[in-house]
Design an enzyme around this catalytic site. Structure first.
Site: not given
Length: 274
Positions: A154, A158
């Site tokens: 990600h 995040k």
């Protein structure tokens, strides 16, 4: 008449994607754009915040200032708990895409499903939820003879790891194999770890750049490997799925006919096998 949708976490990446999905929808309208208390965006036009064009709808910092049929919540665990309790008190269905809950948080969250329909999912994309079904099949066929590893990637912003989707994938595999993920999960390896234990399920996390979301589950047997992967290139896939879930919670006639209870995206898509 279009469904009135409230969106919390409106200033975040998913809030902006949801605004775009709603702008493209012919079935629902953005009725409330909600940000955290004290945000500098309070009072701004919601459409100008997201770049979808002026809407004449001011951003607010409280559900008390909102009028809506259903809430979509992609915020933070503490805020989502409070928002779910609010919806339960007022009889409003809620779609929850927040991740990072503790087991105690999740238990408190799901207690509200006795009063309202609640859709909680780690990922709202159609493709990821199809992968959950494929993982059940792969685990049933190969799981006892293969080593299982999950890799996810990600963007740099995040804050939780592994991702909620990776954990859900691990839970699907573990449950299919009759294992307790809390007992068999291995989160990263370093140093002299010894030989791999067959029943474990490994997780590896990558963070960097602007990666929207990538997940791969590998079933590694002697002489062959099966890999089930999903790569998201746009948050719109998640936003459209969350909107689909919101409409589903309201029932076919959009009058709140869905019974109170805990649902997930596979219920919405009709992917669950009875």
């Amino acid at each position: 008449m279009a469904v009135k949708v409230a969106v919390t976490g409106f200033a975040g990446r998913m809030g902006r994607a949801l605004a775009e999905a709603l702008a493209q929808s012919g079935q629902a309208d953005l009725a409330a754009a909600i940000v955290r208390p004290g945000s500098s965006l309070v009072g701004a036009d919601a459409g100008e915040v997201t770049g979808t064009g002026r809407l004449g709808l001011a951003v607010v910092d409280s559900l008390d200032a909102a009028e809506f049929d259903v809430l979509i919540d992609f915020s933070a665990p503490a805020a989502t708990l409070a928002n779910t309790e609010y919806c339960a008190r007022h009889g409003k269905p809620i779609v929850i895409g927040t991740t990072g809950f503790t087991p105690e948080d999740k238990e408190a969250l799901l207690a509200n499903a006795a009063r309202v329909p609640l859709c909680l999912a780690s990922n709202f994309s159609t493709g990821v939820n199809l992968c959950f079904n494929l993982l059940e099949t792969a685990a049933r066929v190969m799981g006892q003879e293969a080593d299982i590893e999950i890799v996810e990637a990600h963007h740099r912003h995040k804050v939780d790891a592994p991702s909620g989707t990776a954990l859900s994938m691990g839970e699907v595999v573990a449950e299919t194999l009759g294992r307790d993920l809390a007992q068999v999960a291995v989160y990263g390896r370093e140093g002299q770890t010894g030989a791999r234990e067959r029943d474990t399920i490994g997780f590896a996390t990558v963070r960097g750049g602007d990666v929207v979301g990538e997940h791969s589950v590998m079933f590694l047997a002697d002489g062959e490997r099966v890999e089930i992967s999903h790569r998201a290139s746009s948050r719109l896939s998640f936003a459209r799925g969350a909107l689909r879930a919101a409409l589903w919670l309201l029932g076919e006639d959009q009058q709140g006919d869905r019974e109170p209870g805990h649902y997930d995206m596979r219920d919405v898509l009709g992917l669950k096998v009875s």
